[in-house]
Design an enzyme around this catalytic site. Structure first.
Site, PDB file in Angstrom:
ATOM      1  N   GLY A  36       0.816  -1.199   0.000  1.00 53.39           N
ATOM      2  CA  GLY A  36       0.000   0.000   0.000  1.00 53.39           C
ATOM      3  C   GLY A  36       0.855   1.257   0.000  1.00 53.39           C
ATOM      4  O   GLY A  36       0.577   2.219  -0.732  1.00 53.39           O
ATOM      5  N   HIS A  37       1.916   1.267   0.806  1.00 57.85           N
ATOM      6  CA  HIS A  37       2.842   2.398   0.796  1.00 57.85           C
ATOM      7  C   HIS A  37       3.501   2.546  -0.575  1.00 57.85           C
ATOM      8  O   HIS A  37       3.679   3.654  -1.084  1.00 57.85           O
ATOM      9  CB  HIS A  37       3.932   2.218   1.860  1.00 57.85           C
ATOM     10  CG  HIS A  37       3.436   2.266   3.266  1.00 57.85           C
ATOM     11  ND1 HIS A  37       3.374   1.145   4.056  1.00 57.85           N
ATOM     12  CD2 HIS A  37       2.978   3.293   4.026  1.00 57.85           C
ATOM     13  CE1 HIS A  37       2.915   1.475   5.255  1.00 57.85           C
ATOM     14  NE2 HIS A  37       2.659   2.769   5.259  1.00 57.85           N
ATOM     15  N   GLY A 148      -2.762   8.327   1.341  1.00 57.27           N
ATOM     16  CA  GLY A 148      -3.703   7.294   0.947  1.00 57.27           C
ATOM     17  C   GLY A 148      -5.140   7.637   1.309  1.00 57.27           C
ATOM     18  O   GLY A 148      -5.407   8.225   2.366  1.00 57.27           O
ATOM     19  N   GLU A 149      -6.062   7.250   0.449  1.00 55.28           N
ATOM     20  CA  GLU A 149      -7.477   7.476   0.711  1.00 55.28           C
ATOM     21  C   GLU A 149      -8.020   6.562   1.807  1.00 55.28           C
ATOM     22  O   GLU A 149      -9.116   6.802   2.324  1.00 55.28           O
ATOM     23  CB  GLU A 149      -8.279   7.297  -0.573  1.00 55.28           C
ATOM     24  CG  GLU A 149      -7.996   8.388  -1.603  1.00 55.28           C
ATOM     25  CD  GLU A 149      -8.770   8.198  -2.893  1.00 55.28           C
ATOM     26  OE1 GLU A 149      -9.400   7.121  -3.066  1.00 55.28           O
ATOM     27  OE2 GLU A 149      -8.736   9.112  -3.744  1.00 55.28           O
ATOM     28  N   LYS A 150      -7.285   5.518   2.175  1.00 57.59           N
ATOM     29  CA  LYS A 150      -7.740   4.677   3.290  1.00 57.59           C
ATOM     30  C   LYS A 150      -7.909   5.507   4.553  1.00 57.59           C
ATOM     31  O   LYS A 150      -8.859   5.328   5.304  1.00 57.59           O
ATOM     32  CB  LYS A 150      -6.753   3.533   3.549  1.00 57.59           C
ATOM     33  CG  LYS A 150      -7.168   2.636   4.726  1.00 57.59           C
ATOM     34  CD  LYS A 150      -6.238   1.463   4.902  1.00 57.59           C
ATOM     35  CE  LYS A 150      -4.926   1.867   5.534  1.00 57.59           C
ATOM     36  NZ  LYS A 150      -5.097   2.184   6.996  1.00 57.59           N
ATOM     37  N   SER A 186      -2.626  -2.532   5.496  1.00 55.40           N
ATOM     38  CA  SER A 186      -2.266  -1.746   6.672  1.00 55.40           C
ATOM     39  C   SER A 186      -1.135  -2.444   7.405  1.00 55.40           C
ATOM     40  O   SER A 186      -1.081  -3.682   7.445  1.00 55.40           O
ATOM     41  CB  SER A 186      -3.470  -1.599   7.608  1.00 55.40           C
ATOM     42  OG  SER A 186      -3.088  -1.033   8.851  1.00 55.40           O
TER      43      SER A 186
END
Length: 284
Positions: A36-37, A148-150, A186
């Site tokens: 994700g990063h 991030g949109e998370k 995450s």
């Protein structure tokens, strides 16, 4: 890739890039990097000529009883992943470098946007985030910063801070990176047991059901929140909140709101998982 630890080193490197006419992207992280990063890094690479990734576990955004001391520090592994992603600079400062006078007395705070969702149960968290990000903005002075949109609330707060404080920086929100089964990536997913990991995608499942209900005409937002929270509870989650909110103000949605975010935070064993989905309701 160079690993730099001081503010002066980063400023000198960026100044050289500026003299060479290069644009600069920044990806702030707390390390323990996953795919994700790296999707944020890829987004920055598409926007800019050179990318700085910061790895800094920021103490001021952790509250009492939160996992600052236990938060994974994996700098060597992070550096390997960033080299493979062709990052130019990894900025890995110490706490003393970022907070040179010791206990902080100067803060950047965005009112109201932090009052709901995660901010309701984590007083001071977003003040710590906005303060450290503003420091990074002053150090790196990027053209673009990617988040991030998370972390939807964090992204909204940082957009507002950037606009109000007139930072000459474009904020890019990168789509949430997900595992094949839909679980948002995450660092905290590593705390899940095998059984918990099998259940974790149910968070996204129930948010999708809630979004479908809204798309099908459901407008009783509070009842939908309760129904979704109850469904999560039956699946074994300890629900902190499920909220249908105005996507701009983050206030719980009211009749007539069209730009919405369905956001949730729930504990599954040790970790606290967050996720969200956005949608635009048709004009009535």
């Amino acid at each position: 890739m160079d690993i730099l630890h001081s503010v002066a080193e980063v400023r000198a490197r960026v100044a050289q890039w500026r003299r060479d006419g290069r644009t600069v992207g920044l990806v702030p992280t707390m390390g323990n990097l996953h795919d994700g990063h790296l999707s944020l890094v890829q987004a920055a690479r598409q926007e800019c000529d050179a990318v700085v990734v910061s790895v800094f576990v920021n103490p001021t955004q952790f509250g009492p009883g939160e996992d600052f001391d236990a938060y994974p520090r994996t700098l060597d592994a992070d550096a390997d992943r960033l080299r493979d992603a062709n990052v130019e600079v990894l900025f890995a400062p110490s706490v003393e470098e970022m907070y040179p006078l010791g206990a902080n007395r100067s803060w950047v705070e965005v009112d109201e946007l932090g009052d709901y969702l995660c901010g309701a149960d984590r007083p001071g968290h977003f003040r710590g985030v906005t303060t450290v990000v503003s420091k990074l903005f002053h150090i790196v002075q990027p053209d673009v910063a990617v988040f991030g949109e998370k972390d939807f609330q964090q992204l909204a707060i940082l957009r507002r801070m950037t606009e109000e404080l007139l930072f000459p920086i474009r904020i890019v929100g990168a789509p949430t990176a997900r595992e094949a089964d839909g679980l948002a990536m995450s660092s905290r997913n590593g705390y899940l047991t095998e059984q918990e990991r099998a259940l974790a995608p149910r968070l996204q499942h129930h948010l999708r059901q809630a979004r479908q209900a809204l798309e099908d005409g459901e407008r009783d937002f509070r009842t939908l929140e309760v129904r979704t929270a109850e469904a999560l509870g039956k699946d074994g989650f300890g629900v902190d909140y499920v909220t249908v909110a105005n996507a701009r103000t983050l206030v719980p949605a009211a009749p007539g709101d069209r730009e919405l975010v369905i956001a949730a935070a729930a504990r599954l064993g040790k970790p606290r998982l967050i996720d969200n989905l956005t949608l635009t309701l048709p004009a009535s």
